[in-house]
Design a protein around this motif. Structure first.
Motif, PDB file in Angstrom:
ATOM      1  N   ASN A   3       0.840  -1.196   0.000  1.00  0.00           N
ATOM      2  CA  ASN A   3       0.000   0.000   0.000  1.00  0.00           C
ATOM      3  C   ASN A   3       0.879   1.251   0.000  1.00  0.00           C
ATOM      4  O   ASN A   3       1.755   1.396   0.851  1.00  0.00           O
ATOM      5  CB  ASN A   3      -0.918   0.016   1.223  1.00  0.00           C
ATOM      6  N   VAL A   4       0.633   2.133  -0.969  1.00  0.00           N
ATOM      7  CA  VAL A   4       1.486   3.303  -1.199  1.00  0.00           C
ATOM      8  C   VAL A   4       0.677   4.582  -1.048  1.00  0.00           C
ATOM      9  O   VAL A   4      -0.399   4.718  -1.646  1.00  0.00           O
ATOM     10  CB  VAL A   4       2.117   3.261  -2.604  1.00  0.00           C
ATOM     11  N   ALA A   5       1.194   5.522  -0.274  1.00  0.00           N
ATOM     12  CA  ALA A   5       0.603   6.861  -0.171  1.00  0.00           C
ATOM     13  C   ALA A   5       1.346   7.789  -1.121  1.00  0.00           C
ATOM     14  O   ALA A   5       2.566   7.974  -0.985  1.00  0.00           O
ATOM     15  CB  ALA A   5       0.690   7.378   1.260  1.00  0.00           C
ATOM     16  N   VAL A   6       0.629   8.356  -2.060  1.00  0.00           N
ATOM     17  CA  VAL A   6       1.187   9.328  -3.004  1.00  0.00           C
ATOM     18  C   VAL A   6       0.934  10.712  -2.405  1.00  0.00           C
ATOM     19  O   VAL A   6      -0.217  11.150  -2.311  1.00  0.00           O
ATOM     20  CB  VAL A   6       0.531   9.202  -4.387  1.00  0.00           C
ATOM     21  N   LYS A 256       3.268  -6.623 -10.163  1.00  0.00           N
ATOM     22  CA  LYS A 256       3.599  -5.713 -11.263  1.00  0.00           C
ATOM     23  C   LYS A 256       2.441  -4.808 -11.685  1.00  0.00           C
ATOM     24  O   LYS A 256       2.485  -4.184 -12.741  1.00  0.00           O
ATOM     25  CB  LYS A 256       4.081  -6.486 -12.502  1.00  0.00           C
ATOM     26  N   LYS A 257       1.384  -4.741 -10.862  1.00  0.00           N
ATOM     27  CA  LYS A 257       0.211  -3.958 -11.233  1.00  0.00           C
ATOM     28  C   LYS A 257      -0.200  -3.034 -10.097  1.00  0.00           C
ATOM     29  O   LYS A 257       0.020  -3.325  -8.920  1.00  0.00           O
ATOM     30  CB  LYS A 257      -0.961  -4.875 -11.597  1.00  0.00           C
ATOM     31  N   PHE A 258      -0.846  -1.917 -10.477  1.00  0.00           N
ATOM     32  CA  PHE A 258      -1.397  -0.980  -9.514  1.00  0.00           C
ATOM     33  C   PHE A 258      -2.912  -1.166  -9.422  1.00  0.00           C
ATOM     34  O   PHE A 258      -3.570  -1.539 -10.404  1.00  0.00           O
ATOM     35  CB  PHE A 258      -1.114   0.470  -9.933  1.00  0.00           C
ATOM     36  N   SER A 259      -3.459  -0.892  -8.241  1.00  0.00           N
ATOM     37  CA  SER A 259      -4.905  -0.937  -8.045  1.00  0.00           C
ATOM     38  C   SER A 259      -5.276   0.073  -6.981  1.00  0.00           C
ATOM     39  O   SER A 259      -4.411   0.735  -6.386  1.00  0.00           O
ATOM     40  CB  SER A 259      -5.352  -2.339  -7.621  1.00  0.00           C
ATOM     41  N   GLN A 260      -6.565   0.219  -6.736  1.00  0.00           N
ATOM     42  CA  GLN A 260      -6.998   1.034  -5.619  1.00  0.00           C
ATOM     43  C   GLN A 260      -6.570   0.359  -4.322  1.00  0.00           C
ATOM     44  O   GLN A 260      -6.280  -0.844  -4.279  1.00  0.00           O
ATOM     45  CB  GLN A 260      -8.516   1.205  -5.635  1.00  0.00           C
ATOM     46  N   ALA A 261      -6.565   1.117  -3.231  1.00  0.00           N
ATOM     47  CA  ALA A 261      -6.130   0.569  -1.950  1.00  0.00           C
ATOM     48  C   ALA A 261      -7.018  -0.580  -1.492  1.00  0.00           C
ATOM     49  O   ALA A 261      -6.568  -1.458  -0.749  1.00  0.00           O
ATOM     50  CB  ALA A 261      -6.101   1.673  -0.897  1.00  0.00           C
ATOM     51  N   VAL A 267      -9.443   3.711 -11.629  1.00  0.00           N
ATOM     52  CA  VAL A 267     -10.162   4.437 -12.683  1.00  0.00           C
ATOM     53  C   VAL A 267      -9.117   5.070 -13.584  1.00  0.00           C
ATOM     54  O   VAL A 267      -8.314   5.904 -13.141  1.00  0.00           O
ATOM     55  CB  VAL A 267     -11.083   5.517 -12.080  1.00  0.00           C
ATOM     56  N   ARG A 268      -9.093   4.685 -14.841  1.00  0.00           N
ATOM     57  CA  ARG A 268      -8.065   5.185 -15.749  1.00  0.00           C
ATOM     58  C   ARG A 268      -8.204   6.688 -15.951  1.00  0.00           C
ATOM     59  O   ARG A 268      -9.316   7.200 -16.171  1.00  0.00           O
ATOM     60  CB  ARG A 268      -8.161   4.485 -17.113  1.00  0.00           C
TER      61      ARG A 268
END
Length: 567
Positions: A3-6, A256-261, A267-268
């Motif tokens: 989980n990443v906080a931007v 290797k993929k990003f998703s919502q938390a 949403v692209r």
């Protein structure tokens, strides 16, 4: 799952207390959001770009104290990895400092990476202060994911055209799962599209997913648009944070993929981008807001001529600061048309801006008499024209000094390019809002403001009257210059050239080639290029302008004054 906080924030250069408080606050926010890693932007502790403050011992000491505070705070969140940008001293040969990325956790620095590619072109001068880092990958493991790091320019050389080093190669050899890039990437027309293309191509080339975190806000001439994003090799850009605003987003990374938390698909983002007038409006508004706030100004003052440039400047200032904080002054002379006052009144009524009237006829007459008495010569011609502009500039500075308002200069890029302005007159001011907009773009942005409002904010007569300085009887800009539709194509070709978006460059190039095909056209081209060269001394003394294009006057275009130019 990682989980990443931007964390996309608006930092102030030298505000160590404010920047540090914002970083620590968002570390806490990241923990509340159950993030494993929080990513901030390049030089976030001191703000980008500090310039020669990097040679100030006290500045560097404050950076050390701020880092110590962040390390101490990280003990309160022992499982969180925070990725931050700061200045680090170089113990070896070369420049005294490194532009550093630090990964910190539970009071310790667990990874330290130094930027390898230091931009020293255009608006950048990092090699002045920093020593490049070694050609090695810096990695950490978080929840089973191997993460590699880079800093801004490190990611812009995958074609290996500008530098001998390509940091992507070391990351590929290190077999990282994810690349995190921290950035302070200024915004200009086409920059977002360029970023997306550059990093999408590199991601696909090296089969590396990448997270790009940028800062937001205005700093002097530069504006940072945020727009942090994530890319994958197969899909390109899959996530984007807000543009022209602070943002905090939680996303997840796995396999290797990003998703919502929450694990759902992202949403692209809409990759179309903003129309140029909408982009320039947002860029200028944010630039003024931060410039005024950081420099301690609550109000601005603008000389209102009834023309398009001052009208647009006033409208932009109102959007940025509110009508109550914008003051306009109309200063009619013997040569002012009736519309110069009436159009100013209508504009200010539409915007609910306070308008003062300060006629200058008697002042011009006093100067003329004093000139004749002192020099036994009549005040006339260009000297008299420039005097009117300088009297107006003095009045505006009087108001600025008396009431503490920031004076906004109203020159556009077309006029500034060819010196169609008066030093110590209409060039007076602390900041130029439209100095990186060509005259044709000034009109386009004015129309956009009216369309966006759904009503006539900038009066119809202002949009349709022939441009004039109104410093002589029946004066028009076209008395001295080609029509702006033609002049702007020459200037774009000459000043920006291939820095222009491809379609824009092709149009300018085609127009110049038409001129070059005839003797008359060649004379016009030579005259305009000569005017640009001869007026470098004016631009050197002009106020800073908010940058919206890839090559703006100021630090982005450094030309000698005393030089012989051949065209």
């Amino acid at each position: 799952m990682l989980n990443v906080a931007v964390v996309q924030l608006n930092y102030t250069v030298g505000d160590f207390a404010g920047n540090t408080a914002a970083i620590i606050n968002h570390m806490q926010k990241a923990v509340v959001g159950k993030a494993d890693i929080a990513v901030f932007s390049e030089l976030c502790i001191c703000g980008y770009y500090p310039g020669d403050l990097l040679e100030d011992t006290v500045f560097l000491q404050k950076a050390d104290v701020a880092l110590a505070a962040i390390l101490q705070a990280s003990k309160d969140y022992p499982t969180l990895v925070s990725v931050i940008g700061t200045v680090r001293r170089n113990p070896g040969q070369g420049k005294a400092l490194h532009n550093a990325l630090l990964a910190v956790r539970d009071g310790a620095i667990i990874a330290e990476y130094y930027k390898q590619l230091l931009p020293t072109y255009g608006i950048f001068d990092e090699r002045r202060h920093f020593e490049p880092g070694r050609e090695v990958a810096s990695t950490i493991d978080v929840k089973g994911q191997k993460i590699g790091f880079m800093v801004c320019e490190d990611g812009w050389n995958d074609d290996e055209q500008d530098y001998q080093v390509n940091p992507f190669n070391a990351l590929t050899k290190a077999k990282v799962d994810l690349v995190i890039s921290i950035n302070a990437s200024p915004s200009d027309i086409g920059k977002r599209k360029q970023r997306h293309a550059m990093f999408s191509n590199a991601s696909a080339h090296h089969q590396l997913p990448l997270l790009y975190v940028n800062q937001v806000g205005g700093q002097d001439q530069l504006v940072f648009d945020g727009a942090s994003f994530a890319v994958t090799p197969a899909e390109g850009v899959v996530f984007e944070a807000g543009r022209f605003r602070e943002d905090f987003q939680l996303i997840a990374f796995d396999d290797k993929k990003f998703s919502q938390a929450n694990g759902r698909p992202l949403v692209r983002p809409d990759l179309t981008g903003l129309a140029v007038p909408d982009f320039t409006r947002r860029q200028i508004v944010l630039g003024l807001q931060d410039y005024a706030r950081r420099c301690g100004f609550r109000q601005v003052v603008v000389g209102s001529s009834g023309g398009i440039d001052s009208a647009l400047t006033i409208a932009l200032a109102v959007e940025a600061l509110g009508a109550e904080n914008v003051i306009a002054i109309t200063m009619p002379s013997a040569y002012s048309s009736s519309g110069s006052v009436s159009d100013s009144v209508k504009l200010c009524d539409n915007l609910k801006v306070k308008l003062h009237t300060h006629p200058i006829l008697s002042l011009v007459e006093q100067y003329a008499q004093g000139f004749a008495d002192a020099f036994s010569s009549k005040l006339q011609g260009l000297t008299q024209e420039n005097l009117q502009a300088r009297i107006r500039g003095t009045i505006l500075m009087e108001y600025s000094n008396a009431f503490g308002a920031l004076l906004l200069t109203t020159g556009n890029k077309s006029e500034i390019s060819v010196g169609y302005c008066t030093l110590y007159g209409d060039t007076n001011g602390g900041l130029g809002l439209i100095g990186d907009l060509y005259k044709t773009e000034v009109y386009a942005l004015a129309h956009h403001i009216n369309e966006r409002a759904g009503c006539e904010i900038i009066p119809h007569d202002v949009l349709t009257k022939p441009p004039s300085a109104e410093l002589a009887p029946d004066q028009l800009d076209t008395d001295s210059l080609p029509p702006y539709e033609e002049l702007d194509e020459i200037l774009k070709w000459h000043i920006e050239g291939r820095r222009l978006p491809s379609e824009e460059f092709a149009r300018a190039q085609a127009f110049v080639e038409q001129l070059q095909a005839t003797e008359v056209g060649m004379k016009t081209l030579s005259r305009i290029l000569g005017m640009v060269a001869r007026n470098e001394y004016k631009r050197r003394q002009a106020p800073p302008i908010i940058r919206v294009r890839a090559r703006a006057f100021g630090s982005g275009r450094q030309m000698p004054i005393a030089a012989k130019y051949t065209h």
